[in-house]
Design a protein around this motif. Structure first.
Motif, PDB file in Angstrom:
ATOM      1  N   VAL A 114    -115.643 -57.124  17.958  1.00 28.04           N
ATOM      2  CA  VAL A 114    -116.420 -58.319  17.656  1.00 28.04           C
ATOM      3  C   VAL A 114    -116.572 -58.492  16.149  1.00 28.04           C
ATOM      4  O   VAL A 114    -116.389 -59.579  15.605  1.00 28.04           O
ATOM      5  N   PHE A 130    -115.808 -76.874  20.312  1.00 32.01           N
ATOM      6  CA  PHE A 130    -116.674 -76.718  21.471  1.00 32.01           C
ATOM      7  C   PHE A 130    -117.266 -78.077  21.822  1.00 32.01           C
ATOM      8  O   PHE A 130    -117.468 -78.902  20.940  1.00 32.01           O
ATOM      9  N   ILE A 144    -124.367 -66.828  16.203  1.00 36.22           N
ATOM     10  CA  ILE A 144    -124.107 -65.648  17.029  1.00 36.22           C
ATOM     11  C   ILE A 144    -124.032 -64.383  16.193  1.00 36.22           C
ATOM     12  O   ILE A 144    -124.339 -63.304  16.677  1.00 36.22           O
TER      13      ILE A 144
ATOM     14  N   ALA B 170    -114.449 -69.107  20.735  1.00 38.16           N
ATOM     15  CA  ALA B 170    -115.725 -68.408  20.559  1.00 38.16           C
ATOM     16  C   ALA B 170    -115.483 -66.938  20.219  1.00 38.16           C
ATOM     17  O   ALA B 170    -116.106 -66.395  19.305  1.00 38.16           O
ATOM     18  N   LEU B 171    -114.557 -66.302  20.939  1.00 34.42           N
ATOM     19  CA  LEU B 171    -114.276 -64.890  20.668  1.00 34.42           C
ATOM     20  C   LEU B 171    -113.783 -64.695  19.236  1.00 34.42           C
ATOM     21  O   LEU B 171    -114.144 -63.735  18.570  1.00 34.42           O
ATOM     22  N   LEU B 173    -114.639 -66.131  16.710  1.00 37.50           N
ATOM     23  CA  LEU B 173    -115.719 -66.206  15.723  1.00 37.50           C
ATOM     24  C   LEU B 173    -116.631 -64.993  15.799  1.00 37.50           C
ATOM     25  O   LEU B 173    -117.651 -64.924  15.131  1.00 37.50           O
ATOM     26  N   GLY B 174    -116.271 -64.048  16.647  1.00 33.79           N
ATOM     27  CA  GLY B 174    -117.084 -62.838  16.746  1.00 33.79           C
ATOM     28  C   GLY B 174    -118.091 -62.879  17.875  1.00 33.79           C
ATOM     29  O   GLY B 174    -119.097 -62.184  17.820  1.00 33.79           O
ATOM     30  N   ALA B 175    -117.829 -63.717  18.871  1.00 33.50           N
ATOM     31  CA  ALA B 175    -118.728 -63.733  20.025  1.00 33.50           C
ATOM     32  C   ALA B 175    -118.341 -62.608  20.972  1.00 33.50           C
ATOM     33  O   ALA B 175    -117.164 -62.294  21.117  1.00 33.50           O
ATOM     34  N   THR B 176    -119.339 -62.009  21.621  1.00 34.53           N
ATOM     35  CA  THR B 176    -119.021 -61.068  22.677  1.00 34.53           C
ATOM     36  C   THR B 176    -118.599 -61.880  23.887  1.00 34.53           C
ATOM     37  O   THR B 176    -118.790 -63.098  23.939  1.00 34.53           O
ATOM     38  N   ARG B 179    -121.481 -63.670  25.478  1.00 34.02           N
ATOM     39  CA  ARG B 179    -121.936 -64.755  24.616  1.00 34.02           C
ATOM     40  C   ARG B 179    -120.987 -65.955  24.749  1.00 34.02           C
ATOM     41  O   ARG B 179    -121.415 -67.100  24.838  1.00 34.02           O
ATOM     42  N   ALA B 180    -119.681 -65.667  24.733  1.00 38.96           N
ATOM     43  CA  ALA B 180    -118.707 -66.748  24.837  1.00 38.96           C
ATOM     44  C   ALA B 180    -118.889 -67.504  26.154  1.00 38.96           C
ATOM     45  O   ALA B 180    -118.854 -68.727  26.195  1.00 38.96           O
TER      46      ALA B 180
END
Ligand SMILES: Nc1ncnc2c1ncn2[C@@H]1O[C@H](COP(=O)(O)OP(=O)(O)OP(=O)(O)O)[C@@H](O)[C@H]1O
Ligand SMILES: [Mg+2]
Lengths: 285, 281
Positions: A114, A130, A144, B170-171, B173-176, B179-180
């Motif tokens: 991550v 999104f 986040i 989303a991933l 950008l560092g989302a788990t 979270r994604a």
């Protein structure tokens, strides 16, 4: 085509393919002594039993634009996606060899994927905003990763990112409108802004302009050129002129192998390999 | 007859048959609506919504207790079913290839096919017998059990329709993973999921069998969840079975209110979906 190749052999700076002028600028010569930002060594990549990358070894230097070129299916996207471990989410994949970023092996068990992905940003071929507002798209990564402490700071960072992606003037009055109401080119710049917001060190771009018209493409190219002052950029492109225009170093992939990588000028004018020459002069691919 | 004119004739015949089938399919719906509206409207008045049922032999009265009861029961059902349904839909779409996911999917489809009376008996066993008490809670549980598979399957299908590139965005950008899913994928599918939930509501609002052994019925107005509670469906069922003409009329009115609730639910679902979709441009 043939004429072109002759010209290239003669060492004349001549862009391949069409009547476009020679690459506009001199590539910055990477200092081979300096530490590379990314060092890939002996990289093999498998989708199930299929090996799609075969012993790729490549150094990518900081504050440079590295273009990946090669025919469709040669493994450019796969290579790019292994740099931020995006391939991890594809079941049945396997990696051999090593990828070091700042000297640290990103496939080491201790690495937090991550965190890695925050440091290695990615812009996709097809823009993928999104279904949220323009503001929320850019704020997403900041939220986040808990990167801002106050509302004002968040707003400031969003604005700065939109400015860096050359989108601010077009959207300043409608930050809370849906991101899907933007044009294709604007959406792609929004995705770039979104990636820049989390302050990555490296920016991976997979054919970021392939779905855009020439003007939008030009804006993205200018942007890439500006961004390299602050980021290390790796860009996949099918467009030879684009590679010639934006990159300092070009790496040519063919059937999963890295055939040659060198200064962009050299790749397009006097490549060492016959295969590279055939490809950049449009004889196949 | 020439070849082409024969083909044209066949084609026209075929289209004609299709149109006829559509008409035939619509006839029952039209008839139901016609009867329910024409019969129900006669006994429908303000008192029907505000008054309690009249004692046997007395004319008039209303179904205030049953209308409120139905609202409470469906609300309880949703409270049970929405979180469980959506979360299990998320699980099966996220871990689609695993054995557990296939098992959940199979279980949901089976549950969906279980006759509602069986669900009623089951809830009677676990939520009525131990407390020796019919209750709104038990009724809500029975309705909730019926909603879960509908919501779970709808959620799964809608999540799978969200392009994978959205999740990757989303991933990247560092989302788990969680979270994604919860901040990007699920919201992207939300309009459809809301529609699914409302349609599930509309479907169970008309159930009688699972309530007979659980919520039972109540001649009095109550909002207590540990007491038996009236519902439109059970009330309609009871009244329609009675020998009194006045109660028959009341039953028609109850049926009309039920149909209207279902109808309003569907309209609301459509509007909500359109609204949300318009918001994203
Ligand atoms: N998810 C996957 N599962 C199995 N094989 C895959 C998958 N993704 C890519 N491949 C295979 O890996 C090889 C390299 O694909 P990759 O997408 O890296 O090519 P590319 O150079 O990016 O091509 P293009 O220029 O068309 O985007 C191809 O043969 C492709 O079929
Ligand atoms: Mg690709």
């Amino acid at each position: 085509m043939l004429l072109n190749a002759e010209a290239a052999k003669a060492g004349q700076p001549r862009a391949p393919g069409a009547d476009s002028p020679a690459p506009a600028r001199e590539s910055v010569v990477p200092n081979p002594e300096s530490d590379p930002k990314i060092a890939v060594a002996g990289l093999n990549f498998y989708y199930g039993p299929n090996r799609v990358l075969d012993g790729v070894t490549l150094k990518i230097h900081p504050n440079q634009v590295t273009a990946l070129i090669g025919p469709s299916g040669c493994g450019k996207s796969t290579f790019l996606r292994s740099l931020n471990r995006m391939n991890d989410i594809v079941p049945g994949t396997r990696v051999e060899g090593s990828i070091l970023i700042d000297g640290q092996d990103i496939y080491a068990p201790s690495v937090d994927v991550v965190d890695l992905r925050r440091r290695v940003g990615m812009v996709f071929q097809k823009s993928n905003p999104f279904p949220k507002s323009i503001f929320e798209n850019v704020a997403y990564g900041l939220r986040i990763n808990r990167m801002t402490r106050s509302r004002e700071e968040l707003g400031g960072r969003v604005e700065a990112s939109l400015k860096a992606a050359a989108l601010w003037d077009e959207v300043r009055d409608r930050l809370h409108a849906s991101a899907l109401s933007l044009s294709g080119g604007q959406q792609q710049r929004l995705c770039i802004a979104r990636a820049l917001a989390v302050e990555p060190e490296i920016l991976l771009m997979d054919e970021p302009a392939s779905a855009l018209d020439p003007i939008a493409t030009q804006r993205i190219e200018e942007l890439v050129y500006q961004l390299k002052d602050r980021y290390t950029i790796v860009i996949v492109t099918h467009n030879m002129q684009q590679a010639a225009r934006v990159s300092d170093v070009t790496a040519f992939f063919w059937l999963g192998k890295l055939i040659e990588s060198d200064l962009t000028n050299k790749i397009f004018t006097a490549p060492a390999e016959k295969l590279t020459e055939d490809y950049v002069t449009g004889r196949f691919g | 007859m020439s070849r082409t004119s024969r083909r044209k004739l066949l084609s026209a015949l075929f289209v004609g048959f299709c149109a006829l089938s559509v008409l035939l399919a619509l006839v029952p719906l039209a008839l139901i609506l016609f009867f329910v509206v024409s019969q129900g409207i006669q006994s429908l008045n303000v008192a029907f919504f505000t008054h309690m049922p009249a004692p046997v032999g007395e004319a008039g009265g209303g179904m205030a207790n049953a209308i409120v009861g139905t609202l409470i029961l469906t609300a309880l059902g949703s409270i049970f079913a929405v979180p469980i349904g959506i979360l299990s839909g998320v699980y099966t779409s996220e871990y689609g290839g695993t054995r557990l996911a296939s098992a959940i999917r199979f279980a949901a489809d089976t549950l969906n096919g279980v006759p509602s009376i069986v669900i009623g008996v089951f809830v009677y066993g676990i939520a009525v017998l131990p407390f020796k008490q019919f209750s709104a809670m038990a009724g809500g549980l029975a309705l909730g059990i019926m909603m879960i598979p509908i919501i779970a399957r709808t959620t799964e299908e809608l999540l799978l329709l969200v392009p994978g590139t959205m999740r990757e965005g989303a991933l990247a950008l560092g989302a788990t993973r969680a979270r994604a899913v919860f901040s990007v994928v699920l919201p992207a599918a939300l309009p459809g999921i809301i529609t699914g939930v409302v349609l599930a509501l509309a479907r169970i609002a008309g159930e009688t069998a699972p309530l007979l052994f659980t919520a039972f019925n109540n001649r009095f107005f109550t909002t207590k969840l540990n007491q038996p509670i009236a519902s439109l469906t059970v009330q309609v069922y009871t009244y329609a079975n009675s020998p009194y003409a006045d109660w028959h009329r009341q039953a028609w009115a109850g049926a009309l209110v039920l149909v209207s609730i279902v109808f309003l639910c569907s309209i609301f679902a459509r509007l909500a979906t359109r609204r949300l979709e318009a918001m994203r441009g």
